[in-house]
Design an enzyme around this catalytic site. Structure first.
Site, PDB file in Angstrom:
ATOM      1  CG  ASP A 286      -5.515   2.588   8.588  1.00  0.00           C
ATOM      2  OD1 ASP A 286      -4.747   1.686   8.215  1.00  0.00           O
ATOM      3  OD2 ASP A 286      -5.127   3.753   8.871  1.00  0.00           O
ATOM      4  CD  GLU A 328      -3.396  -1.633  10.051  1.00  0.00           C
ATOM      5  OE1 GLU A 328      -2.184  -1.772   9.838  1.00  0.00           O
ATOM      6  OE2 GLU A 328      -3.873  -0.563  10.469  1.00  0.00           O
TER       7      GLU A 328
HETATM    8  C1  GLC Z   1      -2.024   1.515   8.648  1.00  0.00           C
HETATM    9  C2  GLC Z   1      -1.730   1.355   7.182  1.00  0.00           C
HETATM   10  C3  GLC Z   1      -0.463   2.066   6.853  1.00  0.00           C
HETATM   11  C4  GLC Z   1      -0.632   3.521   7.196  1.00  0.00           C
HETATM   12  C5  GLC Z   1      -1.077   3.706   8.645  1.00  0.00           C
HETATM   13  C6  GLC Z   1      -1.567   5.088   8.899  1.00  0.00           C
HETATM   14  O1  GLC Z   1      -1.067   0.912   9.442  1.00  0.00           O
HETATM   15  O2  GLC Z   1      -1.652   0.007   6.852  1.00  0.00           O
HETATM   16  O3  GLC Z   1      -0.116   1.915   5.511  1.00  0.00           O
HETATM   17  O4  GLC Z   1       0.590   4.183   7.003  1.00  0.00           O
HETATM   18  O5  GLC Z   1      -2.152   2.858   8.977  1.00  0.00           O
HETATM   19  O6  GLC Z   1      -2.793   5.300   8.271  1.00  0.00           O
END
Ligand code: GLC
Length: 649
Positions: A286, A328
């Site tokens: 993430d 991500e």
């Molecule tokens: C990523 C997740 C999102 C979250 C962020 C902080 O972008 O997809 O939902 O708010 O990380 O963890």
């Protein structure tokens, strides 16, 4: 191996052997072979971030001990899967791979509820599921689970770690791989590390970025963007207990970990292997872009982030090679490709990365009925490493941010800010005649940026169409939903279908009743599964049946089309019609040319488009029918139609 890497390997190898002493000799050999194979990747990844420290060797030794310990604890069944994946390293790239993303509670009540829903997943053709954050979150608001209090415990509301292990095993037995979030940029303020830091334990304070006064934070703020201008203005939070400022990119209760401290790497590697041994096969790493901070920059996409990701992947490859990593990184097109590994990191960094740019371009073309920007941007997108895959998606649990650069916009005669403003107006329904029913998420008064929330169906106009009762409008929004899915199923990668989109779930406002969620309108597009509506997928003519049936037919077409394997490149073509989007997948079996109509009117493209790519005998893989060449050597596409053209069947 470089001499430096080799000399460290020789020193550390006996430690690894010793840590595995009670295992059968063949198991030890297997581990040692993998350690050697991935040593250079690991070494290179750790060098830049950590090799300036006197205790580098001690740190690497301790990491290798942890890898060996993780391997020793790995269940036999998963060790077998490791071996199997060694024989089929491209398992996730397969054209038969179909992803589905859901919250355990919203889909099935809790973890134990998932198994009874297996027939539904299988019927749709799913064999990869991303279980949205389910580790124990902090109490109260927790950013949809992205503020983790304990990485070794499941949220008690969903079940236990044993339940997770059982779900993974049950799904694995059906050939379905489980993907889980690993939130590694930050942890919850309530996590033990943060709690001990707040209690004054120096060793733990050092796991975070903290400052005694505003000097450093102010210096950083000069070049830092605000990720959440409305809910978390600024990037630092004053902590009373510590009497220090803490780096909190995403919100005051999410504390950014200091990855320049090797202890953080060790802890996260440990957690990763622990969860891998429970049966997780894919880690969604993430918010990785934010992992490394550098004064004078926006503190995103720093070179060390790529080093760390390469090193973490090497850890998995050594101790649990059935596992793959998905980055991500929701970043601009020019930063994105690096997460799959470029230059010396080519193909070594992440196995998967979200194709955020493709997602944005789908929505942009749908709104403007003009594919010029999409074609131009994706045509110039650097090719990805052949051993990796994109995660392709239309909607997810997050908002949509208009990641379109000024340069890309300018090249097709658009003004970047004006086009982004148009898209926000269009999808929030403010633009005259727009059928979209989204909402603005996080207005940034400084840049004017407005991100968008809303479900796929509501953004594609289904909500408004159903209210109007006009069957033509309903039909067109159904077709938009199918077109968007056709793009993500054909473009190359693991298509990630977001729960409920397959039956057209609309915006859900029940979150407004929940005090811990009411300030975050991303919950409007995280509705619970509506199993009553899902039943209607079997009622001929029902909207649910048309969407579900259409998506299923596309999935089936994909599964019988080997050209769509993710190792096959994707080259975007100029279709000489800016209402149409086209690409070719040059496969050894012969090329496949995909053509999409992004409008509600018929469109035509020249027969030379497929011919220029080597397709002469036009057969559409979706309908299973030959394509008719009409007047002046053109092929007609119906409203929002997609064709996947190959030479014969
Ligand atoms: C990523 C997740 C999102 C979250 C962020 C902080 O972008 O997809 O939902 O708010 O990380 O963890």
């Amino acid at each position: 191996m470089t001499p430096e890497a080799r000399s460290l390997f020789v020193k550390i190898a006996p430690t690894a052997r010793a840590a595995l002493s009670n295992l059968p000799a063949r198991d030890v050999d297997v581990f040692m072979l993998r350690l050697e194979r991935y040593w250079q990747d690991l070494f290179d990844g750790l060098e830049q971030p950590y090799n300036t420290r006197a205790d580098f060797e001690k740190f690497v030794t301790s990491l290798v001990e942890r890898l060996a310990t993780g391997y020793r604890a790995r269940p036999e069944e998963l060790k077998l899967l490791d071996l199997e994946r060694g024989l089929t390293p491209g398992w996730f790239q397969d054209e038969r791979r179909i992803g589905y993303v859901f919250y355990a509670d919203r889909f099935a009540g809790d973890l134990r509820g998932i198994e009874p829903k297996l027939p539904y997943l299988k019927e749709l053709g799913v064999n990869y599921v991303h279980l949205m954050p389910l580790l124990k979150p902090r109490p109260g608001p927790n950013d949809g689970g992205y503020a983790v209090e304990d990485y070794r415990m499941v949220d008690p509301a969903l079940g236990t770690m044993d339940d997770l292990g059982e779900v993974c095993a049950a799904l694995r037995a059906e050939g379905i791989s489980v993907c889980l979030d690993l939130v590694l940029n930050h942890c919850a303020r309530e996590h033990e590390w943060a709690a001990r830091a707040r209690a004054g334990e120096e060793e733990y304070v050092k796991m975070f970025h903290t400052f005694p006064d505003r000097t450093a934070p102010d210096a950083y703020e000069r070049t830092l963007p605000e990720v959440l201008p409305e809910t978390a203005p600024g990037n630092f939070t004053w902590d009373e207990a510590m009497q220090r400022w803490v780096w909190t990119t995403f919100g005051d209760y999410q504390w950014d970990l200091d990855w320049s401290n090797p202890r953080v790497f060790l802890e996260v590697a440990d957690i990763l292997l622990y969860l891998a041994n429970v049966g997780v096969e894919v880690f969604r790493l993430d918010a990785v872009a934010f992992m490394w901070k550098r004064l004078g920059t926006d503190c995103q996409n720093q070179p060390e982030v790529h080093d760390l990701l390469q090193a973490l992947r090497a850890c998995s490859r050594i101790a649990a090679p059935a596992v793959i990593h998905k980055a991500e990184a929701i970043v601009s097109p020019d930063n994105l490709i690096h997460y799959l590994g470029t230059h010396s990191r080519y193909g070594k960094e992440s196995d998967l990365a979200y194709h955020n740019s493709l997602m944005v371009q789908i929505w942009s073309s749908l709104a403007s009925r003009d594919t010029s920007l999409m074609t131009r941007t994706l045509m110039d997108f650097p090719e990805k490493p052949a051993n990796t895959a994109w995660g392709t998606y239309v909607r997810g649990h997050d908002d949509i941010g208009w990641a379109i650069t000024e340069e890309d916009a300018a090249r097709v005669g658009l003004d970047g800010p004006a086009h982004r403003a148009f898209l926000s107006d269009y999808y929030s329904g403010e633009f005259p005649g727009s059928p979209a029913r989204g909402e603005v998420y996080q207005l940034n008064p400084q840049t004017g940026d407005r991100r968008i929330s809303g479900t796929l169906a509501s953004l594609a106009g289904l909500e408004a169409a159903l209210e109007s009762g006009d069957p033509l409008l309903v039909e067109m929004s159904v077709r938009r939903i199918l077109l968007a899915h056709a793009v993500i199923l054909g473009y190359g990668g693991v298509p990630l279908i977001y729960m409920g989109d397959e039956i057209g779930l609309l915006n859900d406002f029940s979150y407004l009743q929940d005090p811990s969620r009411k300030d975050d309108n991303r919950w409007m597009h995280r509705p619970p599964m509506d199993w009553k509506r899902a039943e209607r997928r079997n009622e001929p003519g029902a909207v649910e049946e048309r969407i579900y049936g259409g998506i299923r037919a596309l999935i089936e077409a994909r599964k019988r089309t080997p050209h769509l394997h993710a190792a096959t490149p994707t080259h975007v073509l100029d279709p000489y019609n800016n209402r149409v989007f086209a690409f070719v997948r040059p496969h050894p079996l012969g090329p496949l040319v995909a053509v999409h109509n992004f409008t509600e009117h018929d469109q035509r493209f020249s027969g030379d488009l497929p011919r220029s790519q080597g397709v002469y005998d036009f057969h559409d893989r979706i309908s299973g029918q030959p394509l008719i060449i009409g007047g002046v050597d053109t092929v007609r596409l119906g409203p929002y139609q997609t064709v996947w053209i190959t030479n014969g069947s």
